[in-house]
Design an enzyme around this catalytic site. Sequence first.
Site, PDB file in Angstrom:
ATOM      1  N   TYR A 147       0.838  -1.200   0.000  1.00 43.36           N
ATOM      2  CA  TYR A 147       0.000   0.000   0.000  1.00 43.36           C
ATOM      3  C   TYR A 147       0.874   1.251   0.000  1.00 43.36           C
ATOM      4  O   TYR A 147       0.644   2.195  -0.761  1.00 43.36           O
ATOM      5  CB  TYR A 147      -0.906  -0.032   1.234  1.00 43.36           C
ATOM      6  CG  TYR A 147      -1.701   1.218   1.485  1.00 43.36           C
ATOM      7  CD1 TYR A 147      -2.895   1.452   0.808  1.00 43.36           C
ATOM      8  CD2 TYR A 147      -1.292   2.154   2.435  1.00 43.36           C
ATOM      9  CE1 TYR A 147      -3.644   2.597   1.058  1.00 43.36           C
ATOM     10  CE2 TYR A 147      -2.024   3.299   2.688  1.00 43.36           C
ATOM     11  CZ  TYR A 147      -3.197   3.513   1.994  1.00 43.36           C
ATOM     12  OH  TYR A 147      -3.936   4.644   2.243  1.00 43.36           O
ATOM     13  N   LYS A 151       1.161   4.312  -2.757  1.00 40.86           N
ATOM     14  CA  LYS A 151       0.896   5.704  -2.404  1.00 40.86           C
ATOM     15  C   LYS A 151       2.110   6.587  -2.673  1.00 40.86           C
ATOM     16  O   LYS A 151       1.975   7.745  -3.082  1.00 40.86           O
ATOM     17  CB  LYS A 151       0.464   5.800  -0.937  1.00 40.86           C
ATOM     18  CG  LYS A 151      -0.909   5.205  -0.646  1.00 40.86           C
ATOM     19  CD  LYS A 151      -2.018   5.927  -1.387  1.00 40.86           C
ATOM     20  CE  LYS A 151      -3.398   5.450  -0.963  1.00 40.86           C
ATOM     21  NZ  LYS A 151      -4.489   6.173  -1.663  1.00 40.86           N
TER      22      LYS A 151
END
Length: 246
Positions: A147, A151
């Site tokens: 994740y 990002k």
Amino acid sequence: MVTGGGHGIGRASVRRLASEGASVTVADIDLAAAQLVAEEIRKAGGAAVAVGCDVRDRSSVETAVARAVDEFGRLDVLVNTAGGGGRHPEFADTGDEVWEDLIDLNLVGVVRCIRAALPHLRAAPGGGSVVTIGSVNGMATFGGEPYSAAKSGLQILTANLAAKYGPQGVRFNLVAPGTIRTRVWDDQADSLARLARLYPLGRVGEPDDVAAAVAFLASEDAAWITGVVLPVDGGILSVGPARIQS
């Protein structure tokens, strides 16, 4: 157009943009939730339409963008909030499929949305604006490697597109929230209370905190701002990840 507009930060962004006079396309894989948000906006006297949109599917994205343009005649602003994390094993045990799924959802999904919207944003009378929701996870070591890597990728994507399309009148900016009280924290009140004590401002964030930053960056007030990362993080980056991980 707000992706992920049926819940959390997306829903708050829809409400804030509508309150400032925007006609909003609420795009979400959860069409029922998007419809509820759009109905709420219309009942309050605003203009909104709900569309189903799975950012992992190019055809779905292109159809949603086309619907937005058909409904309102043009597209001036794209807000990318669709994304997510989820639990997975420690790094050494996390398989390729987890990496592929999370990078596709959080990074490539944003690419699909921008690519579909770009011709309309370039044609927007006052110039187009893209606001993408990143995370403090993309700026410091808070764990969640797949994740966080996705990002982080959004930052360099935003910077590159800001440089490339600024001369054509399209701005690209990124908002990087810290811990925000959304549905992923349902039934985790104790965890949120513990995290709140770690933030210099003494609380976790609310979706409206992020929506305010989104509305600013999307607006003419930010007409000379592009390529920036705006943390909305209650000060957690100022004290560092070691504090939140301890």
